[in-house]
Design a protein around this motif. Structure first.
Motif, PDB file in Angstrom:
ATOM      1  N   GLY A 101     -38.709  -1.081   4.541  1.00 47.84           N
ATOM      2  CA  GLY A 101     -37.300  -1.226   4.858  1.00 47.84           C
ATOM      3  C   GLY A 101     -36.444  -1.557   3.647  1.00 47.84           C
ATOM      4  O   GLY A 101     -35.401  -2.188   3.760  1.00 47.84           O
ATOM      5  N   ILE A 102     -36.872  -1.113   2.467  1.00 43.77           N
ATOM      6  CA  ILE A 102     -36.153  -1.401   1.233  1.00 43.77           C
ATOM      7  C   ILE A 102     -35.196  -0.256   0.927  1.00 43.77           C
ATOM      8  O   ILE A 102     -35.568   0.910   0.972  1.00 43.77           O
ATOM      9  CB  ILE A 102     -37.140  -1.571   0.057  1.00 43.77           C
ATOM     10  CG1 ILE A 102     -38.027  -2.784   0.299  1.00 43.77           C
ATOM     11  CG2 ILE A 102     -36.391  -1.692  -1.262  1.00 43.77           C
ATOM     12  CD1 ILE A 102     -39.139  -2.931  -0.717  1.00 43.77           C
ATOM     13  N   SER A 103     -33.973  -0.604   0.613  1.00 42.59           N
ATOM     14  CA  SER A 103     -32.999   0.398   0.181  1.00 42.59           C
ATOM     15  C   SER A 103     -32.485  -0.022  -1.190  1.00 42.59           C
ATOM     16  O   SER A 103     -32.902  -1.028  -1.739  1.00 42.59           O
ATOM     17  CB  SER A 103     -31.846   0.486   1.192  1.00 42.59           C
ATOM     18  OG  SER A 103     -31.150  -0.745   1.244  1.00 42.59           O
ATOM     19  N   GLY A 104     -31.575   0.728  -1.723  1.00 43.38           N
ATOM     20  CA  GLY A 104     -31.011   0.396  -3.023  1.00 43.38           C
ATOM     21  C   GLY A 104     -31.863   0.931  -4.158  1.00 43.38           C
ATOM     22  O   GLY A 104     -32.775   1.724  -3.949  1.00 43.38           O
ATOM     23  N   ASP A 137     -27.873  -3.305  -4.663  1.00 44.92           N
ATOM     24  CA  ASP A 137     -27.207  -2.629  -3.541  1.00 44.92           C
ATOM     25  C   ASP A 137     -28.124  -2.413  -2.359  1.00 44.92           C
ATOM     26  O   ASP A 137     -27.934  -1.492  -1.575  1.00 44.92           O
ATOM     27  CB  ASP A 137     -26.601  -1.281  -3.975  1.00 44.92           C
ATOM     28  CG  ASP A 137     -25.601  -1.442  -5.088  1.00 44.92           C
ATOM     29  OD1 ASP A 137     -24.820  -2.417  -5.048  1.00 44.92           O
ATOM     30  OD2 ASP A 137     -25.570  -0.602  -5.998  1.00 44.92           O
ATOM     31  N   ALA A 138     -29.148  -3.252  -2.215  1.00 43.00           N
ATOM     32  CA  ALA A 138     -30.068  -3.103  -1.083  1.00 43.00           C
ATOM     33  C   ALA A 138     -29.390  -3.544   0.212  1.00 43.00           C
ATOM     34  O   ALA A 138     -28.576  -4.454   0.211  1.00 43.00           O
ATOM     35  CB  ALA A 138     -31.333  -3.919  -1.309  1.00 43.00           C
ATOM     36  N   SER A 139     -29.748  -2.879   1.288  1.00 43.83           N
ATOM     37  CA  SER A 139     -29.261  -3.255   2.610  1.00 43.83           C
ATOM     38  C   SER A 139     -30.343  -4.063   3.306  1.00 43.83           C
ATOM     39  O   SER A 139     -31.517  -3.771   3.149  1.00 43.83           O
ATOM     40  CB  SER A 139     -28.954  -2.014   3.436  1.00 43.83           C
ATOM     41  OG  SER A 139     -27.948  -1.258   2.832  1.00 43.83           O
ATOM     42  N   PRO A 140     -29.950  -5.055   4.091  1.00 46.06           N
ATOM     43  CA  PRO A 140     -30.966  -5.810   4.820  1.00 46.06           C
ATOM     44  C   PRO A 140     -31.636  -4.944   5.886  1.00 46.06           C
ATOM     45  O   PRO A 140     -31.017  -4.013   6.407  1.00 46.06           O
ATOM     46  CB  PRO A 140     -30.184  -6.950   5.462  1.00 46.06           C
ATOM     47  CG  PRO A 140     -28.783  -6.461   5.525  1.00 46.06           C
ATOM     48  CD  PRO A 140     -28.612  -5.514   4.364  1.00 46.06           C
ATOM     49  N   ARG A 141     -32.875  -5.248   6.161  1.00 46.19           N
ATOM     50  CA  ARG A 141     -33.622  -4.510   7.195  1.00 46.19           C
ATOM     51  C   ARG A 141     -32.988  -4.823   8.542  1.00 46.19           C
ATOM     52  O   ARG A 141     -32.713  -5.959   8.868  1.00 46.19           O
ATOM     53  CB  ARG A 141     -35.079  -4.905   7.194  1.00 46.19           C
ATOM     54  CG  ARG A 141     -35.859  -4.221   8.297  1.00 46.19           C
ATOM     55  CD  ARG A 141     -37.292  -4.620   8.258  1.00 46.19           C
ATOM     56  NE  ARG A 141     -38.004  -3.497   7.657  1.00 46.19           N
ATOM     57  CZ  ARG A 141     -39.315  -3.433   7.545  1.00 46.19           C
ATOM     58  NH1 ARG A 141     -40.054  -4.431   7.934  1.00 46.19           N
ATOM     59  NH2 ARG A 141     -39.887  -2.391   7.019  1.00 46.19           N
ATOM     60  N   VAL A 142     -32.772  -3.796   9.325  1.00 44.61           N
ATOM     61  CA  VAL A 142     -32.212  -3.967  10.650  1.00 44.61           C
ATOM     62  C   VAL A 142     -33.338  -3.781  11.662  1.00 44.61           C
ATOM     63  O   VAL A 142     -33.981  -2.733  11.675  1.00 44.61           O
ATOM     64  CB  VAL A 142     -31.093  -2.939  10.918  1.00 44.61           C
ATOM     65  CG1 VAL A 142     -30.554  -3.102  12.330  1.00 44.61           C
ATOM     66  CG2 VAL A 142     -29.987  -3.077   9.889  1.00 44.61           C
ATOM     67  N   PRO A 143     -33.622  -4.818  12.483  1.00 41.74           N
ATOM     68  CA  PRO A 143     -34.735  -4.705  13.432  1.00 41.74           C
ATOM     69  C   PRO A 143     -34.497  -3.624  14.474  1.00 41.74           C
ATOM     70  O   PRO A 143     -33.460  -3.216  14.774  1.00 41.74           O
ATOM     71  CB  PRO A 143     -34.817  -6.066  14.096  1.00 41.74           C
ATOM     72  CG  PRO A 143     -33.760  -6.918  13.496  1.00 41.74           C
ATOM     73  CD  PRO A 143     -32.967  -6.092  12.542  1.00 41.74           C
TER      74      PRO A 143
END
Length: 88
Positions: A59-62, A82-88
């Motif tokens: 779930g890693i972005s950026g 610029d990572a977004s948090p993991r959305v369950p």
């Protein structure tokens, strides 16, 4: 030390990670001077594609690389800007 006697794992990286500028322009690493610290990875870093699974799996972005390229394959082990948090 605390890790004495542990065997290295297949995913351990022992080479220089080639961070862009860990202490930043002010030369202060972390704490009160940490705002300018840069833990992105330079091209050719041993930490690029060195993770245990894909960025999508975790779930890693950026981007963790100096060129800003998205982390799409095995996880790059630098700081993901610029990572977004993991959305369950």
């Amino acid at each position: 030390g605390p890790y004495a006697g542990l065997e290295p794992a297949e995913t351990d990286v022992f080479e220089e990670p080639a961070f862009v500028d860990p202490a930043g322009p002010d030369g202060v690493l972390g704490r009160d001077g940490g705002e300018d610290d840069d833990f992105r990875l330079r091209a050719g870093s041993a930490a690029i594609d060195a993770g245990a699974d894909t960025a999508e799996h975790f779930g890693i972005s950026g981007s963790a690389t100096e060129d800003g390229g998205r982390d799409l394959g095995p996880v790059d082990l630098g700081y993901h800007h610029d990572a977004s948090p993991r959305v369950p």
